[in-house]
Design a protein around this motif. Structure first.
Motif, PDB file in Angstrom:
ATOM      1  N   ALA A 247       0.670  -1.305  -0.063  1.00 23.30           N
ATOM      2  CA  ALA A 247       0.065   0.007   0.072  1.00 23.30           C
ATOM      3  C   ALA A 247       0.778   1.216  -0.100  1.00 23.30           C
ATOM      4  O   ALA A 247       0.670   2.252  -0.758  1.00 23.30           O
ATOM      5  CB  ALA A 247      -0.972   0.103   1.117  1.00 23.30           C
TER       6      ALA A 247
ATOM      7  N   LYS B   4       2.292   1.877  -3.544  1.00 23.96           N
ATOM      8  CA  LYS B   4       1.013   2.124  -4.601  1.00 23.96           C
ATOM      9  C   LYS B   4       0.681   3.730  -4.191  1.00 23.96           C
ATOM     10  O   LYS B   4       0.560   4.522  -5.150  1.00 23.96           O
ATOM     11  CB  LYS B   4      -0.128   1.353  -4.227  1.00 23.96           C
ATOM     12  CG  LYS B   4       0.160   0.001  -4.704  1.00 23.96           C
ATOM     13  CD  LYS B   4      -0.991  -0.997  -4.691  1.00 23.96           C
ATOM     14  CE  LYS B   4      -0.784  -2.266  -5.471  1.00 23.96           C
ATOM     15  NZ  LYS B   4      -1.852  -3.262  -5.131  1.00 23.96           N
TER      16      LYS B   4
ATOM     17  N   TYR C  27     -12.339   8.696  -7.193  1.00 27.20           N
ATOM     18  CA  TYR C  27     -10.810   8.765  -6.818  1.00 27.20           C
ATOM     19  C   TYR C  27     -10.515  10.184  -6.107  1.00 27.20           C
ATOM     20  O   TYR C  27     -10.162  11.152  -6.891  1.00 27.20           O
ATOM     21  CB  TYR C  27      -9.855   8.539  -7.996  1.00 27.20           C
ATOM     22  CG  TYR C  27     -10.135   7.014  -8.546  1.00 27.20           C
ATOM     23  CD1 TYR C  27      -9.642   5.875  -7.433  1.00 27.20           C
ATOM     24  CD2 TYR C  27     -10.366   6.802  -9.842  1.00 27.20           C
ATOM     25  CE1 TYR C  27     -10.202   4.726  -8.124  1.00 27.20           C
ATOM     26  CE2 TYR C  27     -10.543   5.481 -10.489  1.00 27.20           C
ATOM     27  CZ  TYR C  27     -10.318   4.515  -9.490  1.00 27.20           C
ATOM     28  OH  TYR C  27     -10.408   3.332 -10.001  1.00 27.20           O
TER      29      TYR C  27
ATOM     30  N   ASN D  60      -5.540   2.785  -8.468  1.00 25.10           N
ATOM     31  CA  ASN D  60      -5.125   2.086  -7.365  1.00 25.10           C
ATOM     32  C   ASN D  60      -4.230   0.933  -8.022  1.00 25.10           C
ATOM     33  O   ASN D  60      -3.835  -0.035  -7.493  1.00 25.10           O
ATOM     34  CB  ASN D  60      -6.544   0.876  -7.082  1.00 25.10           C
ATOM     35  CG  ASN D  60      -7.548   1.647  -6.500  1.00 25.10           C
ATOM     36  OD1 ASN D  60      -7.192   2.448  -5.434  1.00 25.10           O
ATOM     37  ND2 ASN D  60      -8.797   1.265  -6.803  1.00 25.10           N
TER      38      ASN D  60
ATOM     39  N   THR E  92      -4.179  -0.813 -10.496  1.00 29.52           N
ATOM     40  CA  THR E  92      -4.747  -1.955 -11.212  1.00 29.52           C
ATOM     41  C   THR E  92      -4.949  -1.777 -12.531  1.00 29.52           C
ATOM     42  O   THR E  92      -5.268  -0.796 -13.054  1.00 29.52           O
ATOM     43  CB  THR E  92      -5.619  -2.226 -10.420  1.00 29.52           C
ATOM     44  OG1 THR E  92      -5.648  -2.658  -9.153  1.00 29.52           O
ATOM     45  CG2 THR E  92      -6.603  -3.520 -11.175  1.00 29.52           C
TER      46      THR E  92
END
Length: 309
Positions: free
Chosen positions: A19, A22, A60, A136, A138
């Motif tokens: 985390a 990221k 977001y 994220n 991803t």
């Protein structure tokens, strides 16, 4: 000839991102263009001739993005249904604007034969920050599967399921860019702690068909249509494009479902993913958009010509 060779590797970091890493990556991302001005205004203008429906939203903080799908009116289940998707990777500009250009310029004509649904910008945060991933970290185009970690993917899949939509054809509009090697694969290596191979970025247009349902003639018809607009990517010395064997001029195959690609989630009988190369010295942004439109019209013309509709 590009200097990058297929044998080059991006070495992994000691461990994959958690985390903290990221969040550090996210803080480096900045807004570079406007989803509101570039996309939503164009979608709103389509409401005169088409149905515009919000199917989801992304939050977001501090950014909020409504997600829209544009469909032909008077949906008739006796007609074959077509799905066009763009902006699954938000940074791939011509995918977004190719989808919008198709429905604006050609949607009413093809509506005589087809129900048409267009989701032009599936990843608006990626569009604004010019990013392959979502906020994220991803990749939405590896996330089209049950219990997806990507809201970009899951909300579109939920919309299709909710409305019980069965698509005969799904064309997903993408680009392959130089930043795939200079930015994305190094970031992927850092995120996952897994060594990545760098392949030559092909100069030209190509298609990614489903290895389990290749539909060779359909792919060929799209390539022939795009040839009228821009050049097709040649295979490298090993007969490959981005490391995959070429089955015919400008066509490679992936297992779309296994990889969680957008193109695989609909079970469409005729499907493909386009790949335009916007960094070529031989094209402009307009050429790339026109190539995306030619891919869609070429595929639909094939279905009409061969009495598949």
């Amino acid at each position: 000839m590009k200097e990058q060779q297929q044998t080059d590797l991006v070495k992994p970091s000691p461990k994959k991102w958690q985390a903290k890493e990221k969040l550090a990556w996210l803080k480096k991302q900045t807004i570079k263009r406007s989803y509101q001005n570039d996309v939503l205004k164009k979608i709103a203008a389509l409401a005169e001739d088409f149905t515009v429906e919000q199917y989801g939203e992304l939050c977001y903080p501090p950014y909020h993005y409504p997600l829209y799908i544009v469909t032909t009116r008077d949906w008739d289940n006796n007609k074959p249904s077509i799905l066009i998707t763009g902006g699954v990777h938000g940074y791939e500009t011509s995918g977004v604007h190719g989808a919008l250009s198709f429905i604006e310029k050609h949607g009413l004509k093809y509506a005589e034969k087809f129900n048409i649904a267009v989701a032009p910008c599936i990843s608006p945060w990626g569009y604004e920050t010019i990013n392959r991933w979502n906020a994220n970290a991803t990749d939405p185009n590896r996330s089209f599967y049950q219990s997806s970690p990507s809201l970009e993917a899951s909300q579109l899949m939920e919309y299709v399921k909710k409305h019980d939509l069965n698509f005969m054809t799904h064309i997903d509009l993408h680009e392959t860019t130089d930043t795939d090697n200079t930015e994305f694969r190094p970031a992927l290596t850092a995120r996952d702690g897994v060594e990545q191979e760098l392949t030559d970025i092909p100069d030209g247009f190509y298609l990614v068909a489903d290895s389990n349902n290749p539909k060779h003639d359909f792919q060929r018809a799209i390539i022939e249509s795009v040839k009228k607009v821009t050049h097709i990517a040649p295979a490298d010395a090993n007969g490959k494009i981005i490391g995959e064997s070429v089955s015919q001029d400008g066509v490679i195959h992936y297992d779309t479902k296994k990889l969680g690609l957008c193109n695989g989630f609909t079970d469409a009988l005729y499907c493909t993913t386009t790949e335009v190369y916007p960094d070529s010295p031989h094209v402009t942004g307009a050429y790339c958009i026109n190539a995306q439109v030619a891919a869609v019209t070429g595929g639909l013309d094939y279905l009409i010509k061969n009495n598949i509709v």
